[in-house]
Write a protein that holds these residues in place. Structure first.
Motif, PDB file in Angstrom:
ATOM      1  N   ASP A 109       0.807  -1.221   0.000  1.00 53.40           N
ATOM      2  CA  ASP A 109       0.000   0.000   0.000  1.00 53.40           C
ATOM      3  C   ASP A 109       0.840   1.271   0.000  1.00 53.40           C
ATOM      4  OD1 ASP A 109       1.003  -0.420   2.535  1.00 53.40           O
ATOM      5  OD2 ASP A 109      -0.808   0.238   3.582  1.00 53.40           O
ATOM      6  N   ALA A 110       2.155   1.164  -0.124  1.00 51.55           N
ATOM      7  CA  ALA A 110       3.019   2.342  -0.093  1.00 51.55           C
ATOM      8  C   ALA A 110       2.941   3.117  -1.402  1.00 51.55           C
ATOM      9  CB  ALA A 110       4.463   1.934   0.184  1.00 51.55           C
ATOM     10  N   THR A 111       2.954   4.439  -1.301  1.00 53.97           N
ATOM     11  CA  THR A 111       3.004   5.294  -2.489  1.00 53.97           C
ATOM     12  C   THR A 111       4.417   5.800  -2.753  1.00 53.97           C
ATOM     13  OG1 THR A 111       2.409   7.212  -1.125  1.00 53.97           O
ATOM     14  CG2 THR A 111       0.607   6.025  -2.212  1.00 53.97           C
ATOM     15  N   MET A 112       5.302   5.672  -1.748  1.00 49.44           N
ATOM     16  CA  MET A 112       6.709   6.058  -1.883  1.00 49.44           C
ATOM     17  C   MET A 112       7.524   5.158  -0.956  1.00 49.44           C
ATOM     18  SD  MET A 112       9.345   7.844  -2.828  1.00 49.44           S
ATOM     19  CE  MET A 112      10.978   8.274  -2.222  1.00 49.44           C
ATOM     20  N   HIS A 113       8.656   4.678  -1.466  1.00 48.38           N
ATOM     21  CA  HIS A 113       9.519   3.790  -0.692  1.00 48.38           C
ATOM     22  C   HIS A 113      10.865   4.471  -0.467  1.00 48.38           C
ATOM     23  CE1 HIS A 113       6.800   0.346  -1.691  1.00 48.38           C
ATOM     24  NE2 HIS A 113       6.642   1.035  -2.804  1.00 48.38           N
ATOM     25  N   THR A 114      11.198   4.745   0.802  1.00 48.37           N
ATOM     26  CA  THR A 114      12.504   5.281   1.152  1.00 48.37           C
ATOM     27  C   THR A 114      13.356   4.142   1.696  1.00 48.37           C
ATOM     28  OG1 THR A 114      11.700   7.517   1.629  1.00 48.37           O
ATOM     29  CG2 THR A 114      13.760   6.856   2.673  1.00 48.37           C
ATOM     30  N   LEU A 115      14.438   3.839   0.994  1.00 43.85           N
ATOM     31  CA  LEU A 115      15.299   2.703   1.313  1.00 43.85           C
ATOM     32  C   LEU A 115      16.606   3.210   1.910  1.00 43.85           C
ATOM     33  CD1 LEU A 115      14.818   0.961  -2.153  1.00 43.85           C
ATOM     34  CD2 LEU A 115      13.445   0.583  -0.103  1.00 43.85           C
ATOM     35  N   ILE A 116      17.014   2.616   3.032  1.00 40.93           N
ATOM     36  CA  ILE A 116      18.255   3.008   3.699  1.00 40.93           C
ATOM     37  C   ILE A 116      19.085   1.748   3.913  1.00 40.93           C
ATOM     38  CG2 ILE A 116      19.294   4.073   5.738  1.00 40.93           C
ATOM     39  CD1 ILE A 116      16.637   5.571   6.167  1.00 40.93           C
ATOM     40  N   ALA A 117      20.304   1.737   3.370  1.00 45.37           N
ATOM     41  CA  ALA A 117      21.174   0.565   3.484  1.00 45.37           C
ATOM     42  C   ALA A 117      22.519   0.979   4.036  1.00 45.37           C
ATOM     43  CB  ALA A 117      21.351  -0.110   2.128  1.00 45.37           C
ATOM     44  N   GLY A 118      23.076   0.135   4.898  1.00 46.71           N
ATOM     45  CA  GLY A 118      24.416   0.348   5.426  1.00 46.71           C
ATOM     46  C   GLY A 118      25.302  -0.835   5.096  1.00 46.71           C
ATOM     47  N   GLY A 119      26.329  -0.644   4.259  1.00 43.38           N
ATOM     48  CA  GLY A 119      27.271  -1.709   3.945  1.00 43.38           C
ATOM     49  C   GLY A 119      26.607  -2.925   3.331  1.00 43.38           C
ATOM     50  N   ILE A 120      26.848  -4.102   3.939  1.00 49.53           N
ATOM     51  CA  ILE A 120      26.302  -5.351   3.413  1.00 49.53           C
ATOM     52  C   ILE A 120      24.779  -5.391   3.537  1.00 49.53           C
ATOM     53  CG2 ILE A 120      26.483  -6.622   5.579  1.00 49.53           C
ATOM     54  CD1 ILE A 120      27.226  -7.908   1.982  1.00 49.53           C
ATOM     55  N   GLY A 121      24.208  -4.445   4.262  1.00 51.16           N
ATOM     56  CA  GLY A 121      22.751  -4.319   4.340  1.00 51.16           C
ATOM     57  C   GLY A 121      22.107  -3.966   3.013  1.00 51.16           C
ATOM     58  N   ILE A 122      22.923  -3.717   1.993  1.00 53.61           N
ATOM     59  CA  ILE A 122      22.381  -3.432   0.661  1.00 53.61           C
ATOM     60  C   ILE A 122      21.730  -4.665   0.049  1.00 53.61           C
ATOM     61  CG2 ILE A 122      24.519  -4.024  -0.545  1.00 53.61           C
ATOM     62  CD1 ILE A 122      21.983  -1.221  -1.459  1.00 53.61           C
ATOM     63  N   THR A 123      22.050  -5.864   0.540  1.00 54.68           N
ATOM     64  CA  THR A 123      21.635  -7.079  -0.170  1.00 54.68           C
ATOM     65  C   THR A 123      20.115  -7.189  -0.361  1.00 54.68           C
ATOM     66  OG1 THR A 123      22.013  -8.309   1.896  1.00 54.68           O
ATOM     67  CG2 THR A 123      23.725  -8.403   0.217  1.00 54.68           C
ATOM     68  N   PRO A 124      19.281  -7.120   0.686  1.00 49.50           N
ATOM     69  CA  PRO A 124      17.841  -7.192   0.414  1.00 49.50           C
ATOM     70  C   PRO A 124      17.315  -5.929  -0.247  1.00 49.50           C
ATOM     71  CG  PRO A 124      18.196  -6.758   2.734  1.00 49.50           C
ATOM     72  CD  PRO A 124      19.549  -7.019   2.134  1.00 49.50           C
ATOM     73  N   ILE A 125      17.967  -4.802   0.023  1.00 47.28           N
ATOM     74  CA  ILE A 125      17.529  -3.518  -0.541  1.00 47.28           C
ATOM     75  C   ILE A 125      17.735  -3.494  -2.052  1.00 47.28           C
ATOM     76  CG2 ILE A 125      17.921  -1.034  -0.514  1.00 47.28           C
ATOM     77  CD1 ILE A 125      16.618  -1.982   2.054  1.00 47.28           C
ATOM     78  N   LEU A 126      18.814  -4.097  -2.533  1.00 43.06           N
ATOM     79  CA  LEU A 126      19.073  -4.149  -3.971  1.00 43.06           C
ATOM     80  C   LEU A 126      17.999  -4.963  -4.677  1.00 43.06           C
ATOM     81  CD1 LEU A 126      20.738  -3.487  -6.427  1.00 43.06           C
ATOM     82  CD2 LEU A 126      22.396  -5.243  -5.742  1.00 43.06           C
ATOM     83  N   ALA A 127      17.576  -6.065  -4.069  1.00 38.14           N
ATOM     84  CA  ALA A 127      16.477  -6.845  -4.646  1.00 38.14           C
ATOM     85  C   ALA A 127      15.198  -6.015  -4.707  1.00 38.14           C
ATOM     86  CB  ALA A 127      16.248  -8.110  -3.816  1.00 38.14           C
ATOM     87  N   MET A 128      14.976  -5.197  -3.686  1.00 36.68           N
ATOM     88  CA  MET A 128      13.813  -4.306  -3.697  1.00 36.68           C
ATOM     89  C   MET A 128      13.908  -3.311  -4.852  1.00 36.68           C
ATOM     90  SD  MET A 128      13.280  -3.470   0.368  1.00 36.68           S
ATOM     91  CE  MET A 128      12.640  -4.718   1.499  1.00 36.68           C
TER      92      MET A 128
END
Length: 372
Positions: free
Chosen positions: A159-178
């Protein structure tokens, strides 16, 4: 009633039972999106009680290994016969099983639309408990590894109209898939990616390719105070906007703190490690009743439910044992739990329908009834 929650998929009329959101995600991803039956959750004609089944395992072959940043490797895994792999949604992870019997979770980095491969990013941890060091030292091109099917505790909000993604280091892994998924959907999104320097940025070129102008890099030279100003970024709560953060515990907690004035349902996080808890209240002893075994077990102050259940000879799937991965998630049939995990949302904890038995306990005076 004994079957618990059930689901039927039309027009086929296929009936499933499930005990967690991960089961639901698997049914939606594999059956609805992928067109394949989820055998382990199927209900049989005349079945009146849920059955305990061995979770499925995948044998995967390492197709490629490359270094994507210092101490971070990119692994491409495929089926040995080239067949399609089980479907998943962005934010999912799989577990790898080491030769020594360890089970470790790794986020899926790639495009979920590509059924031919799973892509992982693994950082060698200095204080590795055997997982990342084994992956680095033992897995190479053409190696075979046993894995779980994908599970998801960090999915994009529908239901989101805007997605703000925050990644730190190796935390990029699931965020990149998003990023792959949001780009395919043509949705509104932006990534804030925090690393010490450009050369220490995992998946740098792939992030640039996927996000284009929708990424802001924050290189802090190793001092987070010189990096992303989380408080300024989240100063204004925007209706319809959702926040997703993955990375060091300090980044996740800072994001949680500075988004406290946002709607609770708009905050989504995934941790890879937990910080020691300071001034944690003392544990109380309590009992658990295992409904399938028809036995009551006492959980003393110094032990977890998981440890006590194991000692009773009941096999439970586990991985992190820190309340991070949802692997030991167990259906809660009765009693009020003291939820101490980092997986369940506040709404799920309030619903009190499942429990991570590796870390959570009972509230004072309660006996927990578990679907074990």
């Amino acid at each position: 009633c004994e079957l618990g929650p059930t689901m039927v998929i039309y027009p086929e009329g296929v009936w499933y039972t499930y005990s967690s959101e991960a089961d639901i995600d698997e049914i939606l991803a594999r059956h609805v999106l992928g067109g394949e039956l989820v055998d382990r959750l199927l209900l049989e004609p005349g079945q009146t009680r849920p059955r305990r089944t061995d979770p499925p395992r995948l044998t995967l072959k390492v197709a490629d290994v490359s270094l994507t940043a210092p101490a971070v490797k990119r692994f491409v895994l495929r089926s040995p016969d080239g067949s399609d792999l089980p479907a998943y949604l962005a934010g999912a992870h799989i577990d790898l099983f080491t030769e020594s019997g360890l089970r470790r979770s790794y986020s899926l980095v790639g495009d979920s639309a590509d059924r031919g491969q799973y892509v992982l990013g693994v950082r060698r941890e200095e204080d590795s408990r055997g997982g990342s060091s084994w992956v680095f030292d033992q897995l190479s091109t053409n190696s075979e590894v046993t894995a779980s099917v994908p599970r998801n505790s960090f999915a994009l909000a529908a239901d989101a109209t805007m997605h703000t993604l925050i990644a730190g280091g190796i935390g990029i892994t699931p965020i990149l898939a998003m990023g792959h998924e949001l780009k395919a959907r043509s949705e509104d999104y932006h990534l804030h990616y925090c690393t010490p320097s450009e050369v220490e940025t995992p998946f740098l070129e792939e992030v640039r390719s996927v996000f284009g102008p929708r990424v802001t890099f924050h290189h802090d030279g190793g001092d987070p105070a010189k990096g992303l100003d989380v408080q300024a970024l989240l100063a204004e709560s925007v209706p319809g906007q959702h926040i997703y953060v993955c990375g060091p515990a300090s980044l996740v907690e800072s994001t949680r703190l500075h988004s406290s004035h946002w709607p609770e349902a708009a905050f989504h996080s995934e941790l890879f490690a937990v910080e020691p808890v300071i001034d944690e209240p003392p544990n109380e002893a309590f009992d658990v009743f295992l409904s399938r075994q028809k036995i009551t077990l006492s959980v003393p102050t110094e032990r977890s439910i998981l440890e006590v259940v194991r000692d009773a000879g009941v096999v439970v799937e586990t991985s992190c044992e820190d309340g991070l991965c949802s692997c030991c998630r167990t259906r809660l049939l009765g009693g009020e739990a003291d939820h101490r995990d980092h997986v369940l949302s506040s709404a799920e904890k309030l619903a009190n329908e499942s429990i991570m038995i590796c870390v959570s306990r009972a509230t004072n005076g309660e006996t927990l009834i578990l679907d074990l």
